[in-house]
Write a protein that holds these residues in place. Structure first.
Motif: not given
Length: 213
Positions: A16-19, A44-49, A100-102
């Motif tokens: 689930k992409i939450v952000l 904290s989130l699992l964020v990528l970019g 970001a993912l949870l």
């Protein structure tokens, strides 16, 4: 029961992409420029970019992790904020798209990122990678996935003794980089080796991993 009796069937869960966020990050000639925003999840989130030097994203690069501070653009999160730093130099701005993912054990609630989500039972305009396994690990360890092929792996490192919950992407390294002690993951046909330098002064860490088929 036959699969044809279902409107939708999946043997794999979907992340689930939450952000989702797209923005411009300024550059300065003197020091790296960092911007941040509140994400509101309380963990904290699992964020990528990805980032680009042009607003149309005709050419893109992956945002790196904080400990590789020589990379031009880095991204990480805490329990309250997402940070992006532009190391590109001079006064050149960069354009960033992040998602970001949870974490797998998250208890946070999230609202849909699509404004159309309440109009469909299920909707996907894009292909997605089947999520076949998740794992958590601490410091230097080896996780056996036993898939028989080299899967796509995304991983993040969380510094557990950081009161702010600092979490950043963990990069996949080459065998030479891995053996040199750089914090990274090394993926093979059967295992995922997590490398974090074992030091008496090194912080406590937890690695959150996603394995895609």
């Amino acid at each position: 029961m036959s699969l044809k009796n279902f409107q939708f069937n999946s043997d794999y869960p979907m992340d689930k992409i939450v952000l989702l966020r797209e923005f411009r990050v300024a550059g300065t000639s003197a020091t790296p420029y960092t911007t941040s925003f509140d994400h509101g999840f309380g963990e904290s989130l699992l964020v990528l970019g990805i980032w680009s030097e042009d607003s149309a994203f005709n050419s893109t690069h992956t945002c790196a992790m904080l400990r590789y501070s020589g990379d031009p653009v880095i991204v990480w999160s805490t329990k309250s904020k997402v940070f992006v730093t532009n190391y590109a130099g001079n006064t050149r701005p960069v354009y960033v798209r992040i998602y970001a993912l949870l974490k797998s054990d998250s208890i946070a609630s999230a609202t849909p990122t699509s404004s159309y989500s309440n109009k469909y039972i299920f909707s996907s305009d894009f292909r997605y990678m089947p999520l076949v396994q998740t794992f958590t690990a601490s410091r230097t360890t080896t996780y056996s996935h036993n898939l028989g092929y080299k899967p796509r792996v995304l991983a993040w490192i969380e510094y557990t003794n950081d009161v702010n919950g600092h979490t950043e992407p963990l990069m996949e390294g080459s065998p030479s980089g891995y053996n040199a002690g750089v914090q990274s993951i090394l993926v093979t046909n059967s295992t995922i080796q997590v490398k974090y330098p074992a030091s008496g002064t090194a912080p406590g860490v937890v690695v959150h991993g996603r394995i895609y088929g």
